[in-house]
Design a protein around this motif. Sequence first.
Motif, PDB file in Angstrom:
ATOM      1  N   PRO A   9     -10.089   0.045  25.595  1.00 15.39           N
ATOM      2  CA  PRO A   9     -10.650   1.210  24.893  1.00 15.39           C
ATOM      3  C   PRO A   9     -10.138   2.493  25.542  1.00 15.39           C
ATOM      4  CG  PRO A   9     -12.376  -0.060  26.036  1.00 15.39           C
ATOM      5  CD  PRO A   9     -11.111  -0.846  26.132  1.00 15.39           C
ATOM      6  N   ALA A  11      -7.027   3.570  25.367  1.00 17.41           N
ATOM      7  CA  ALA A  11      -5.599   3.512  25.721  1.00 17.41           C
ATOM      8  C   ALA A  11      -4.732   4.316  24.749  1.00 17.41           C
ATOM      9  CB  ALA A  11      -5.132   2.062  25.754  1.00 17.41           C
ATOM     10  N   LYS A  13      -4.707   3.488  21.210  1.00 23.11           N
ATOM     11  CA  LYS A  13      -4.272   2.625  20.098  1.00 23.11           C
ATOM     12  C   LYS A  13      -4.386   3.371  18.761  1.00 23.11           C
ATOM     13  CE  LYS A  13      -7.426  -0.514  20.984  1.00 23.11           C
ATOM     14  NZ  LYS A  13      -8.089   0.154  22.122  1.00 23.11           N
ATOM     15  N   GLY A  14      -5.542   4.017  18.544  1.00 26.13           N
ATOM     16  CA  GLY A  14      -5.756   4.727  17.277  1.00 26.13           C
ATOM     17  C   GLY A  14      -4.779   5.883  17.114  1.00 26.13           C
ATOM     18  N   THR A  31      -9.989  -2.007  12.721  1.00 23.36           N
ATOM     19  CA  THR A  31     -11.265  -2.661  12.411  1.00 23.36           C
ATOM     20  C   THR A  31     -12.450  -1.786  12.831  1.00 23.36           C
ATOM     21  OG1 THR A  31     -10.715  -4.008  14.348  1.00 23.36           O
ATOM     22  CG2 THR A  31     -10.685  -5.103  12.216  1.00 23.36           C
ATOM     23  N   LEU A  35     -15.419  -0.821  10.294  1.00 26.31           N
ATOM     24  CA  LEU A  35     -16.842  -1.096  10.586  1.00 26.31           C
ATOM     25  C   LEU A  35     -17.677   0.180  10.543  1.00 26.31           C
ATOM     26  CD1 LEU A  35     -16.304  -3.616  13.533  1.00 26.31           C
ATOM     27  CD2 LEU A  35     -17.289  -4.158  11.291  1.00 26.31           C
ATOM     28  N   ARG A  36     -17.141   1.293  11.099  1.00 25.50           N
ATOM     29  CA  ARG A  36     -17.913   2.552  11.056  1.00 25.50           C
ATOM     30  C   ARG A  36     -18.090   3.032   9.613  1.00 25.50           C
ATOM     31  NH1 ARG A  36     -15.437   3.032  16.080  1.00 25.50           N
ATOM     32  NH2 ARG A  36     -13.493   3.716  15.145  1.00 25.50           N
ATOM     33  N   ARG A  88      -9.206  -9.066  19.081  1.00 23.37           N
ATOM     34  CA  ARG A  88      -9.801  -8.864  20.412  1.00 23.37           C
ATOM     35  C   ARG A  88     -10.310 -10.128  21.061  1.00 23.37           C
ATOM     36  NH1 ARG A  88     -12.083  -2.849  20.451  1.00 23.37           N
ATOM     37  NH2 ARG A  88     -11.161  -2.305  18.476  1.00 23.37           N
ATOM     38  N   GLN A  92      -9.874 -14.813  17.140  1.00 28.06           N
ATOM     39  CA  GLN A  92      -9.369 -13.863  16.129  1.00 28.06           C
ATOM     40  C   GLN A  92      -7.849 -13.977  16.010  1.00 28.06           C
ATOM     41  OE1 GLN A  92     -10.730  -9.848  16.928  1.00 28.06           O
ATOM     42  NE2 GLN A  92     -12.876 -10.490  16.999  1.00 28.06           N
ATOM     43  N   ARG A 123     -10.677   9.916  29.330  1.00 28.50           N
ATOM     44  CA  ARG A 123     -10.383  10.139  27.902  1.00 28.50           C
ATOM     45  C   ARG A 123     -11.610   9.896  27.030  1.00 28.50           C
ATOM     46  NH1 ARG A 123      -4.571   7.238  26.662  1.00 28.50           N
ATOM     47  NH2 ARG A 123      -3.340   8.341  28.212  1.00 28.50           N
ATOM     48  N   MET A 138      -9.182  15.453  21.969  1.00 30.89           N
ATOM     49  CA  MET A 138      -9.516  15.716  23.376  1.00 30.89           C
ATOM     50  C   MET A 138      -9.829  17.199  23.494  1.00 30.89           C
ATOM     51  SD  MET A 138      -9.043  13.253  25.613  1.00 30.89           S
ATOM     52  CE  MET A 138      -8.232  13.581  27.160  1.00 30.89           C
ATOM     53  N   ASP A 158     -20.758   4.923  21.330  1.00 31.77           N
ATOM     54  CA  ASP A 158     -20.228   4.012  22.359  1.00 31.77           C
ATOM     55  C   ASP A 158     -19.329   4.723  23.361  1.00 31.77           C
ATOM     56  OD1 ASP A 158     -18.109   4.368  20.617  1.00 31.77           O
ATOM     57  OD2 ASP A 158     -17.587   2.256  20.462  1.00 31.77           O
ATOM     58  N   ARG A 167     -17.677  -1.670  27.560  1.00 37.63           N
ATOM     59  CA  ARG A 167     -16.465  -1.920  26.758  1.00 37.63           C
ATOM     60  C   ARG A 167     -15.292  -2.339  27.649  1.00 37.63           C
ATOM     61  NH1 ARG A 167     -16.169   3.612  24.013  1.00 37.63           N
ATOM     62  NH2 ARG A 167     -14.290   2.919  22.918  1.00 37.63           N
ATOM     63  N   VAL A 201       4.575   8.649  24.543  1.00 35.64           N
ATOM     64  CA  VAL A 201       4.115   7.266  24.345  1.00 35.64           C
ATOM     65  C   VAL A 201       4.648   6.746  22.994  1.00 35.64           C
ATOM     66  CG1 VAL A 201       2.106   5.746  24.133  1.00 35.64           C
ATOM     67  CG2 VAL A 201       2.056   7.646  25.766  1.00 35.64           C
TER      68      VAL A 201
HETATM   69  P1  AP5 Z   1     -12.681   0.860  18.208  1.00 35.87           P
HETATM   70  O1  AP5 Z   1     -13.041   2.007  17.378  1.00 35.87           O
HETATM   71  O2  AP5 Z   1     -11.414   0.159  17.919  1.00 35.87           O
HETATM   72  O3  AP5 Z   1     -12.766   1.288  19.731  1.00 35.87           O
HETATM   73  P2  AP5 Z   1     -11.911   0.862  21.033  1.00 35.87           P
HETATM   74  O4  AP5 Z   1     -11.056  -0.340  20.955  1.00 35.87           O
HETATM   75  O5  AP5 Z   1     -12.908   0.840  22.098  1.00 35.87           O
HETATM   76  O6  AP5 Z   1     -10.825   1.868  21.086  1.00 35.87           O
HETATM   77  P3  AP5 Z   1     -11.012   3.386  21.072  1.00 35.87           P
HETATM   78  O7  AP5 Z   1     -11.032   3.884  19.650  1.00 35.87           O
HETATM   79  O8  AP5 Z   1     -12.151   3.793  21.928  1.00 35.87           O
HETATM   80  O9  AP5 Z   1      -9.705   3.845  21.816  1.00 35.87           O
HETATM   81  P4  AP5 Z   1      -8.193   3.886  21.361  1.00 35.87           P
HETATM   82  O10 AP5 Z   1      -7.398   2.958  22.216  1.00 35.87           O
HETATM   83  O11 AP5 Z   1      -8.033   3.745  19.883  1.00 35.87           O
HETATM   84  O12 AP5 Z   1      -7.845   5.337  21.831  1.00 35.87           O
HETATM   85  P5  AP5 Z   1      -7.792   6.725  20.999  1.00 35.87           P
HETATM   86  O13 AP5 Z   1      -6.494   6.806  20.272  1.00 35.87           O
HETATM   87  O14 AP5 Z   1      -9.038   6.953  20.253  1.00 35.87           O
HETATM   88  O15 AP5 Z   1     -13.848  -0.243  18.156  1.00 35.87           O
HETATM   89  C1  AP5 Z   1     -15.196   0.154  18.291  1.00 35.87           C
HETATM   90  C2  AP5 Z   1     -16.091  -1.067  18.281  1.00 35.87           C
HETATM   91  O16 AP5 Z   1     -15.946  -1.774  17.041  1.00 35.87           O
HETATM   92  C3  AP5 Z   1     -15.808  -2.113  19.353  1.00 35.87           C
HETATM   93  O17 AP5 Z   1     -16.407  -1.791  20.600  1.00 35.87           O
HETATM   94  C4  AP5 Z   1     -16.463  -3.342  18.701  1.00 35.87           C
HETATM   95  O18 AP5 Z   1     -17.874  -3.293  18.787  1.00 35.87           O
HETATM   96  C5  AP5 Z   1     -16.089  -3.168  17.235  1.00 35.87           C
HETATM   97  N1  AP5 Z   1     -14.826  -3.831  16.910  1.00 35.87           N
HETATM   98  C6  AP5 Z   1     -13.712  -3.245  16.416  1.00 35.87           C
HETATM   99  N2  AP5 Z   1     -12.740  -4.152  16.254  1.00 35.87           N
HETATM  100  C7  AP5 Z   1     -13.258  -5.340  16.657  1.00 35.87           C
HETATM  101  C8  AP5 Z   1     -12.699  -6.651  16.764  1.00 35.87           C
HETATM  102  N3  AP5 Z   1     -11.441  -6.936  16.392  1.00 35.87           N
HETATM  103  N4  AP5 Z   1     -13.510  -7.623  17.241  1.00 35.87           N
HETATM  104  C9  AP5 Z   1     -14.791  -7.386  17.578  1.00 35.87           C
HETATM  105  N5  AP5 Z   1     -15.368  -6.155  17.529  1.00 35.87           N
HETATM  106  C10 AP5 Z   1     -14.589  -5.133  17.068  1.00 35.87           C
HETATM  107  O19 AP5 Z   1      -7.704   7.718  22.256  1.00 35.87           O
HETATM  108  C11 AP5 Z   1      -8.807   7.900  23.105  1.00 35.87           C
HETATM  109  C12 AP5 Z   1      -8.874   9.391  23.539  1.00 35.87           C
HETATM  110  O20 AP5 Z   1      -7.727   9.676  24.330  1.00 35.87           O
HETATM  111  C13 AP5 Z   1      -8.823  10.369  22.350  1.00 35.87           C
HETATM  112  O21 AP5 Z   1      -9.626  11.468  22.624  1.00 35.87           O
HETATM  113  C14 AP5 Z   1      -7.338  10.775  22.266  1.00 35.87           C
HETATM  114  O22 AP5 Z   1      -7.191  12.076  21.730  1.00 35.87           O
HETATM  115  C15 AP5 Z   1      -6.930  10.699  23.723  1.00 35.87           C
HETATM  116  N6  AP5 Z   1      -5.547  10.288  23.925  1.00 35.87           N
HETATM  117  C16 AP5 Z   1      -4.848   9.358  23.212  1.00 35.87           C
HETATM  118  N7  AP5 Z   1      -3.603   9.234  23.723  1.00 35.87           N
HETATM  119  C17 AP5 Z   1      -3.532  10.085  24.788  1.00 35.87           C
HETATM  120  C18 AP5 Z   1      -2.491  10.407  25.722  1.00 35.87           C
HETATM  121  N8  AP5 Z   1      -1.281   9.818  25.674  1.00 35.87           N
HETATM  122  N9  AP5 Z   1      -2.756  11.321  26.697  1.00 35.87           N
HETATM  123  C19 AP5 Z   1      -3.995  11.919  26.757  1.00 35.87           C
HETATM  124  N10 AP5 Z   1      -5.001  11.675  25.882  1.00 35.87           N
HETATM  125  C20 AP5 Z   1      -4.766  10.760  24.914  1.00 35.87           C
END
Ligand code: AP5
Length: 211
Positions: A9, A11, A13-14, A31, A35-36, A88, A92, A123, A138, A158, A167, A201
């Motif tokens: 979480p 990293a 990915k989104g 996903t 779900l949201r 995950r 799956q 982050r 951010m 979360d 997480r 990246v």
């Molecule tokens: P989900 O919404 O997918 O959350 P997550 O995996 O915890 O991932 P995040 O969205 O928190 O992080 P990310 O890696 O996408 O990073 P982001 O780009 O946002 O899932 C939420 C929940 O849904 C799960 O906990 C689970 O309950 C359920 N779920 C979903 N899929 C499931 C599955 N397959 N199985 C079971 N349950 C599931 O970036 C994070 C932050 O960092 C942002 O603010 C961004 O602006 C910043 N950022 C990004 N890249 C950089 C960079 N290079 N440098 C600096 N900042 C950066």
Amino acid sequence: MIIVLLGPPGAGKGTQADKLAARLGIPKIATGDVLRAALREGTKRGLEAKAYMDRGDLVPDSVILGILQDVMTSPVTKKGAILDGAVRTVPQAEGLGVMLAEIGKKVDKVLLFDVDDDELVKRLSTRTVCEGCQTPYMGRDPGTSCEKCGGKLVRRKDDEPEAIRNRLEVYRRQTAPVIDWYRDQNQKVLKIDADAPVDEVTARAVKALGK
Ligand code: AP5
């Protein structure tokens, strides 16, 4: 082309899924976003997932496999998909492989975004997301507006400290084994150092994909 994005979480990915989707012309399927959205719409699937998501636990495999079945057999993913956080657990990964084989497809690439825990916590604890299109930001306060759609920026439930800790633990226990599972299937896992500016990246990911 079907690309699976793995990584803890926070990293990115989104963030990277959006960039790669625009670059490669194939849709992002997240996903977490599905779900949201289901939760906002008050569907059975969304209500079933809510408690798991709020705690930072994984929702049951059966729910995720149902979503993947719907999405991967839909015309939307005819040209491929970037699967963001959609795989995950080992069941799956197995289930996705079976359902793709049934429609004559397969996972083509697996990307793993690697960032250390201190940076992940930083982050996530400072992130806001658009309530509408889910774009993450951010350094933007809750209540301000999304650059893309004008929606309101909010903090995710979360992203509270206790849920973040859970997480990360859930990732280590349940999702990290997926990396070795893909390797055991002779599927190369392309590891990207994701502790760098966003565009850097993306460039690393595009290079790893050979695009
Ligand atoms: P989900 O919404 O997918 O959350 P997550 O995996 O915890 O991932 P995040 O969205 O928190 O992080 P990310 O890696 O996408 O990073 P982001 O780009 O946002 O899932 C939420 C929940 O849904 C799960 O906990 C689970 O309950 C359920 N779920 C979903 N899929 C499931 C599955 N397959 N199985 C079971 N349950 C599931 O970036 C994070 C932050 O960092 C942002 O603010 C961004 O602006 C910043 N950022 C990004 N890249 C950089 C960079 N290079 N440098 C600096 N900042 C950066």
